[in-house]
Design a protein around this motif. Structure first.
Motif, PDB file in Angstrom:
ATOM      1  N   ILE A 126       0.868  -1.176   0.000  1.00 43.47           N
ATOM      2  CA  ILE A 126       0.000   0.000   0.000  1.00 43.47           C
ATOM      3  C   ILE A 126       0.904   1.224   0.000  1.00 43.47           C
ATOM      4  CG2 ILE A 126      -1.740   1.292   1.277  1.00 43.47           C
ATOM      5  CD1 ILE A 126      -2.594  -1.450   2.482  1.00 43.47           C
ATOM      6  N   THR A 127       0.801   2.055  -1.014  1.00 43.15           N
ATOM      7  CA  THR A 127       1.589   3.278  -1.123  1.00 43.15           C
ATOM      8  C   THR A 127       0.641   4.460  -0.994  1.00 43.15           C
ATOM      9  OG1 THR A 127       3.144   2.180  -2.607  1.00 43.15           O
ATOM     10  CG2 THR A 127       3.161   4.592  -2.592  1.00 43.15           C
ATOM     11  N   MET A 128       0.947   5.352  -0.056  1.00 40.87           N
ATOM     12  CA  MET A 128       0.131   6.558   0.109  1.00 40.87           C
ATOM     13  C   MET A 128       1.001   7.758  -0.226  1.00 40.87           C
ATOM     14  SD  MET A 128      -2.217   5.782   3.422  1.00 40.87           S
ATOM     15  CE  MET A 128      -1.209   4.730   4.440  1.00 40.87           C
ATOM     16  N   GLY A 129       0.623   8.478  -1.262  1.00 44.13           N
ATOM     17  CA  GLY A 129       1.403   9.633  -1.697  1.00 44.13           C
ATOM     18  C   GLY A 129       2.524   9.230  -2.634  1.00 44.13           C
ATOM     19  N   ASP A 130       3.010  10.221  -3.398  1.00 48.63           N
ATOM     20  CA  ASP A 130       4.119   9.957  -4.310  1.00 48.63           C
ATOM     21  C   ASP A 130       5.185  11.041  -4.236  1.00 48.63           C
ATOM     22  OD1 ASP A 130       2.772  12.019  -5.521  1.00 48.63           O
ATOM     23  OD2 ASP A 130       2.552  11.037  -7.462  1.00 48.63           O
ATOM     24  N   ALA A 131       5.107  11.923  -3.209  1.00 50.69           N
ATOM     25  CA  ALA A 131       6.103  12.984  -3.048  1.00 50.69           C
ATOM     26  C   ALA A 131       6.152  13.390  -1.580  1.00 50.69           C
ATOM     27  CB  ALA A 131       5.743  14.194  -3.913  1.00 50.69           C
ATOM     28  N   ASN A 135       0.783  14.374   2.304  1.00 47.45           N
ATOM     29  CA  ASN A 135       0.601  14.131   3.733  1.00 47.45           C
ATOM     30  C   ASN A 135      -0.340  12.961   3.951  1.00 47.45           C
ATOM     31  OD1 ASN A 135       2.034  16.439   4.952  1.00 47.45           O
ATOM     32  ND2 ASN A 135       0.525  17.630   3.824  1.00 47.45           N
ATOM     33  N   VAL A 136      -0.102  12.241   5.040  1.00 45.61           N
ATOM     34  CA  VAL A 136      -1.038  11.236   5.529  1.00 45.61           C
ATOM     35  C   VAL A 136      -1.560  11.775   6.848  1.00 45.61           C
ATOM     36  CG1 VAL A 136      -1.344   8.868   6.323  1.00 45.61           C
ATOM     37  CG2 VAL A 136       0.190   9.345   4.414  1.00 45.61           C
ATOM     38  N   VAL A 137      -2.851  11.963   6.945  1.00 43.18           N
ATOM     39  CA  VAL A 137      -3.459  12.550   8.136  1.00 43.18           C
ATOM     40  C   VAL A 137      -4.365  11.512   8.782  1.00 43.18           C
ATOM     41  CG1 VAL A 137      -4.965  14.393   8.986  1.00 43.18           C
ATOM     42  CG2 VAL A 137      -3.383  14.847   7.098  1.00 43.18           C
ATOM     43  N   PHE A 138      -4.151  11.274  10.076  1.00 45.16           N
ATOM     44  CA  PHE A 138      -5.003  10.350  10.823  1.00 45.16           C
ATOM     45  C   PHE A 138      -6.017  11.166  11.604  1.00 45.16           C
ATOM     46  CE2 PHE A 138      -1.048   7.966  10.301  1.00 45.16           C
ATOM     47  CZ  PHE A 138      -1.538   6.746   9.855  1.00 45.16           C
TER      48      PHE A 138
END
Length: 170
Positions: A126-131, A135-138
């Protein structure tokens, strides 16, 4: 025999009539004791005389197959059984899918994706974002262990992007 311009029942309230002026055939049916033109056959078209008035088949007597080479303009499409789209299905507006949705190939979403309910990602990476600007926000608490894939390989933070406080019990 000469030309026959009108074929009908005894009172000609149900009839087929040639319209030589407009180069078409008119089909009439008796409605409230009057002959009412229902459909016309003219150059390149079979057309209803009144918009939104004529059905093609009934719930009990259906046509078998429909072959169209061109564009079908349908206000509402209600598919009773199965549908297969061999090419691209383009949808403008809101799409509501009820039941399970299965895709056997890739799924690309060009805008935002909102999922309500439990979401499970099975297998693979699972890849979140590419740069680094992504941001990954919980918005929820983490309810499981966070375990790195490889021992002694990954950092939590960096020398220029440090975590502020660490709260541990143990």
């Amino acid at each position: 025999g000469g030309n026959i311009f009108k074929i009908g029942d005894l009172d000609f309230l149900n009839k087929i009539e040639v319209d030589s002026t407009n180069n078409r055939w008119g089909f009439y049916v008796e409605v409230s004791s009057a002959a009412v033109e229902q459909i016309r056959i003219q150059d390149g078209a079979v057309v209803p005389v009144t918009d939104n008035d004529i059905d093609l088949g009934t719930t009990l007597l259906e046509f078998k197959d429909l072959f169209i080479d061109g564009t079908a303009h349908i206000d509402t499409l209600d598919v009773d059984e199965n549908a297969t789209v061999a090419g691209t299905l383009g949808v403008t507006g809101t799409t509501t899918l009820t039941g399970n949705v299965t895709t056997t190939n890739d799924l690309s979403v060009g805008g935002n994706l909102t999922v309500t309910g439990t979401t499970t990602f099975n297998g693979g990476t699972i890849t979140m974002g590419d740069a680094a600007t992504d941001n990954v926000v919980f918005g929820a608490d983490v309810d499981s262990n966070i375990i790195p894939d490889d021992d002694d390989t990954y950092d939590l933070g960096s020398s220029s992007q440090e975590w502020r406080n660490l709260y541990i019990d143990g």
